[in-house]
Motif scaffolding. Structure first.
Motif, mmCIF file in Angstrom:
data_model
loop_
_atom_site.group_PDB
_atom_site.id
_atom_site.type_symbol
_atom_site.label_atom_id
_atom_site.label_comp_id
_atom_site.label_asym_id
_atom_site.label_seq_id
_atom_site.Cartn_x
_atom_site.Cartn_y
_atom_site.Cartn_z
ATOM 1 N N LEU A 102 1.031 -1.551 -0.430
ATOM 2 C CA LEU A 102 0.133 0.137 -0.042
ATOM 3 C C LEU A 102 1.162 1.061 -0.364
ATOM 4 O O LEU A 102 1.475 1.171 0.785
ATOM 5 C CB LEU A 102 -1.177 0.082 1.247
ATOM 6 N N THR A 103 0.335 2.149 -0.558
ATOM 7 C CA THR A 103 1.505 3.495 -0.854
ATOM 8 C C THR A 103 1.130 4.254 0.025
ATOM 9 O O THR A 103 -0.430 4.247 0.201
ATOM 10 C CB THR A 103 1.932 3.918 -2.391
ATOM 11 N N LEU A 104 1.896 5.841 -0.180
ATOM 12 C CA LEU A 104 0.989 5.986 0.385
ATOM 13 C C LEU A 104 0.093 7.311 -0.140
ATOM 14 O O LEU A 104 -0.619 7.595 0.804
ATOM 15 C CB LEU A 104 2.513 7.900 0.985
ATOM 16 N N GLU A 105 0.427 7.084 -1.337
ATOM 17 C CA GLU A 105 -0.630 8.044 -2.128
ATOM 18 C C GLU A 105 -2.310 7.293 -2.490
ATOM 19 O O GLU A 105 -3.071 7.549 -1.839
ATOM 20 C CB GLU A 105 -0.182 8.071 -3.212
ATOM 21 N N GLU A 106 -1.934 5.757 -2.007
ATOM 22 C CA GLU A 106 -2.606 4.587 -2.171
ATOM 23 C C GLU A 106 -3.731 4.586 -0.684
ATOM 24 O O GLU A 106 -5.191 4.817 -0.431
ATOM 25 C CB GLU A 106 -2.913 3.660 -1.987
ATOM 26 N N ALA A 107 -3.280 5.004 0.307
ATOM 27 C CA ALA A 107 -3.701 5.221 1.552
ATOM 28 C C ALA A 107 -4.519 6.865 2.156
ATOM 29 O O ALA A 107 -5.410 6.811 2.341
ATOM 30 C CB ALA A 107 -2.388 5.002 2.907
ATOM 31 N N PHE A 108 -3.588 7.731 1.159
ATOM 32 C CA PHE A 108 -4.597 8.537 1.342
ATOM 33 C C PHE A 108 -5.859 9.279 0.491
ATOM 34 O O PHE A 108 -6.374 9.871 1.075
ATOM 35 C CB PHE A 108 -3.484 10.233 1.054
ATOM 36 N N ASN A 109 -5.577 8.058 -0.170
ATOM 37 C CA ASN A 109 -6.818 8.349 -1.067
ATOM 38 C C ASN A 109 -7.874 7.514 -0.129
ATOM 39 O O ASN A 109 -9.677 7.329 -0.754
ATOM 40 C CB ASN A 109 -7.123 7.661 -2.740
ATOM 41 N N LEU A 110 -7.459 6.188 0.407
ATOM 42 C CA LEU A 110 -8.466 5.601 0.625
ATOM 43 C C LEU A 110 -9.244 6.566 2.699
ATOM 44 O O LEU A 110 -10.183 6.104 2.409
ATOM 45 C CB LEU A 110 -8.105 3.991 1.895
#
Length: 189
Positions: A102-110
């Motif tokens: 899980l990338t930081l960008e994906e975490a932000f999107n979640l």
């Protein structure tokens, strides 16, 4: 009887990755030993007295507004932790991050749609499919200031430091006259 500067209840604001599970266990044991009831925050009513509760950060404002009398008649404390260490611990612990891809960008999107976290009871008002996103926000992205201050004013009477928790919990225990022994649980988290 607890010594809470004239207040009759104790509220622990339990932030993620700050030793909260160990503190809750210590509060439950001390309460049982010393005749002080430990209740879930959702079990409190206006007549509740001589009680200890723990409130997760996303429920602080809801509880404060719904239980004004109890809130005002409570001594409130929390634990703060170095934010970088807290975030790393949250990332290493949280189920959504277990995959490690899980990338930081994906975490932000979640968590981007979780801005109402302090205004709604998301476990009641949101579909189960997004609960992990709210949990992820609490563990990785929520700043401690978000749930410990309101309009620049502290919502607590006392803050303990995670980095010196063993010593500070002993001093706090003496101060409030409640024998707390801090177990270390979730050591690998």
């Amino acid at each position: 009887k607890m010594n809470l500067q004239g207040k009759s209840n104790l509220i622990f604001i339990k932030g993620a990755k700050t030793g909260g599970s160990s503190i809750v266990r210590a509060l439950r044991i001390a309460g049982k030993t010393e005749g002080v009831q430990f209740k879930k925050w959702s079990e409190v009513n206006k007549d509740t007295k001589n009680t200890i509760i723990a409130i997760p950060p996303d429920k602080v404002f809801l509880f404060k507004n719904q239980q004004k009398i109890f809130w005002e008649n409570s001594y409130k404390f929390s634990v703060c932790r170095n934010p970088i260490n807290k975030t790393i611990s949250g990332f290493n612990y949280h189920p959504l991050c277990d995959k490690k891809d899980l990338t930081l960008e994906e975490a932000f999107n979640l968590v981007s749609k979780c801005s109402d976290i302090y205004k709604t009871d998301w476990k009641v008002n949101k579909p189960r499919t997004v609960w992990q996103n709210y949990s992820l926000y609490n563990h990785l992205f929520a700043t401690q200031k978000e749930y410990l201050y309101e309009d620049g004013k502290p919502l607590f009477d006392e803050i303990l430091s995670f980095e010196n928790l063993s010593q500070q919990i002993k001093e706090f225990s003496l101060k409030i006259d409640l024998h707390l022994e801090l177990p270390h649980i979730n050591k690998n988290r």
